[in-house]
Motif scaffolding. Structure first.
Motif, PDB file in Angstrom:
ATOM      1  N   LYS A   1       0.844  -1.203   0.000  1.00 11.60           N
ATOM      2  CA  LYS A   1       0.000   0.000   0.000  1.00 11.60           C
ATOM      3  C   LYS A   1       0.880   1.253   0.000  1.00 11.60           C
ATOM      4  O   LYS A   1       0.663   2.196  -0.777  1.00 11.60           O
ATOM      5  CB  LYS A   1      -0.914  -0.019   1.241  1.00 11.60           C
ATOM      6  N   GLU A   2       1.888   1.245   0.862  1.00 10.41           N
ATOM      7  CA  GLU A   2       2.827   2.370   0.937  1.00 10.41           C
ATOM      8  C   GLU A   2       3.554   2.556  -0.400  1.00 10.41           C
ATOM      9  O   GLU A   2       3.693   3.679  -0.901  1.00 10.41           O
ATOM     10  CB  GLU A   2       3.840   2.082   2.059  1.00 10.41           C
ATOM     11  N   LEU A   3       3.994   1.444  -0.987  1.00  8.99           N
ATOM     12  CA  LEU A   3       4.725   1.504  -2.257  1.00  8.99           C
ATOM     13  C   LEU A   3       3.841   2.010  -3.388  1.00  8.99           C
ATOM     14  O   LEU A   3       4.197   2.954  -4.101  1.00  8.99           O
ATOM     15  CB  LEU A   3       5.275   0.112  -2.610  1.00  8.99           C
ATOM     16  N   PHE A   4       2.666   1.399  -3.560  1.00 11.67           N
ATOM     17  CA  PHE A   4       1.818   1.746  -4.699  1.00 11.67           C
ATOM     18  C   PHE A   4       1.222   3.145  -4.575  1.00 11.67           C
ATOM     19  O   PHE A   4       1.093   3.866  -5.563  1.00 11.67           O
ATOM     20  CB  PHE A   4       0.705   0.706  -4.877  1.00 11.67           C
ATOM     21  N   GLN A   5       0.867   3.562  -3.361  1.00 12.68           N
ATOM     22  CA  GLN A   5       0.326   4.918  -3.197  1.00 12.68           C
ATOM     23  C   GLN A   5       1.412   5.971  -3.399  1.00 12.68           C
ATOM     24  O   GLN A   5       1.172   7.013  -3.997  1.00 12.68           O
ATOM     25  CB  GLN A   5      -0.366   5.035  -1.837  1.00 12.68           C
ATOM     26  N   GLY A   6       2.613   5.668  -2.921  1.00 12.33           N
ATOM     27  CA  GLY A   6       3.744   6.560  -3.177  1.00 12.33           C
ATOM     28  C   GLY A   6       4.065   6.622  -4.657  1.00 12.33           C
ATOM     29  O   GLY A   6       4.335   7.701  -5.214  1.00 12.33           O
ATOM     30  N   TRP A   7       4.025   5.486  -5.305  1.00 12.47           N
ATOM     31  CA  TRP A   7       4.281   5.355  -6.748  1.00 12.47           C
ATOM     32  C   TRP A   7       3.356   6.289  -7.529  1.00 12.47           C
ATOM     33  O   TRP A   7       3.797   7.030  -8.415  1.00 12.47           O
ATOM     34  CB  TRP A   7       4.031   3.898  -7.116  1.00 12.47           C
ATOM     35  N   GLN A   8       2.060   6.260  -7.185  1.00 15.08           N
ATOM     36  CA  GLN A   8       1.085   7.033  -7.950  1.00 15.08           C
ATOM     37  C   GLN A   8       1.209   8.541  -7.712  1.00 15.08           C
ATOM     38  O   GLN A   8       0.731   9.332  -8.513  1.00 15.08           O
ATOM     39  CB  GLN A   8      -0.319   6.519  -7.645  1.00 15.08           C
ATOM     40  N   LYS A   9       1.864   8.921  -6.623  1.00 13.25           N
ATOM     41  CA  LYS A   9       2.132  10.347  -6.393  1.00 13.25           C
ATOM     42  C   LYS A   9       3.353  10.813  -7.182  1.00 13.25           C
ATOM     43  O   LYS A   9       3.483  11.988  -7.506  1.00 13.25           O
ATOM     44  CB  LYS A   9       2.359  10.605  -4.897  1.00 13.25           C
TER      45      LYS A   9
END
Length: 200
Positions: free
Chosen positions: A70-78
């Protein structure tokens, strides 16, 4: 190593994963600056499943891995517009809702031979939430004795299911074994050519 660590000392494993996510997002920033405007999709690989299900079990996966994906993918999309493609083999249908919640956009290789990973089930349940990249030819579903016609029919059937309403990128499942009969390769390519037109 890490399998035992998850059970014996999960806090160390979680700290390791947190550092891995930080490092990954840092690299992603650099990658986005260098090539982000030219690249549509970025792929990462983490094989969670075998033919039966999640190797470490669904609950342990949720406890250990889910918060960091969750941390990786949400950071990725930012950071970038590059779409998230996860390569994860085996039967992972039991955690697909979790991965989608984390932000997953594309799934590869779509191992249709694994338990609860039929093209029909995946498309019906996740077709409006995920792009499927793969599933075209799963070597575990065929024997060397299968005819051109059998392979052509099965691949065409799978592609027709996965392409419905869009959201499908054709490719095989895994690397093709060295002993795949040439007729199977011809059947796979011909089936792709036959089914790829969305007007059909």
């Amino acid at each position: 190593g890490s399998m035992i660590l998850m059970k014996e000392n999960p806090e160390i494993m979680k700290e390791f994963l947190h550092k891995s996510v930080e490092a990954g997002l840092s690299q992603l920033r650099q990658l986005d600056q260098a090539v982000g405007k030219y690249v549509d999709i970025l792929s990462i690989a983490h094989d969670f499943g075998d033919n039966r299900g999640i190797t470490i079990g669904d609950e342990l996966w949720r406890e250990i891995y889910k918060p960091f994906y969750k941390e990786l993918f949400q950071g990725w999309q930012k950071i970038t517009n590059m779409k998230i493609n996860l390569h994860s083999c085996g039967s992972i249908s039991s955690i697909l809702d979790d991965l989608i919640e984390c932000g997953l956009q594309i799934l590869n290789p779509v191992q249709t031979s694994a338990s609860n990973m039929s093209a029909t089930l995946l498309k019906e349940k996740y077709g409006d939430k995920l792009v499927f990249w793969g599933g075209g030819y799963d070597a575990q579903l065929f024997s060397k004795e299968d005819s051109y016609e059998e392979v052509f029919h099965k691949v065409s059937q799978t592609v027709d299911i996965l392409k419905k309403n869009g959201g499908y990128i054709f490719s095989g499942v895994h690397n093709l074994p060295a002993d795949v009969p040439p007729g199977h390769l011809s059947a796979m390519i011909d089936a792709y050519k036959y089914t790829r037109n969305y007007q059909s």
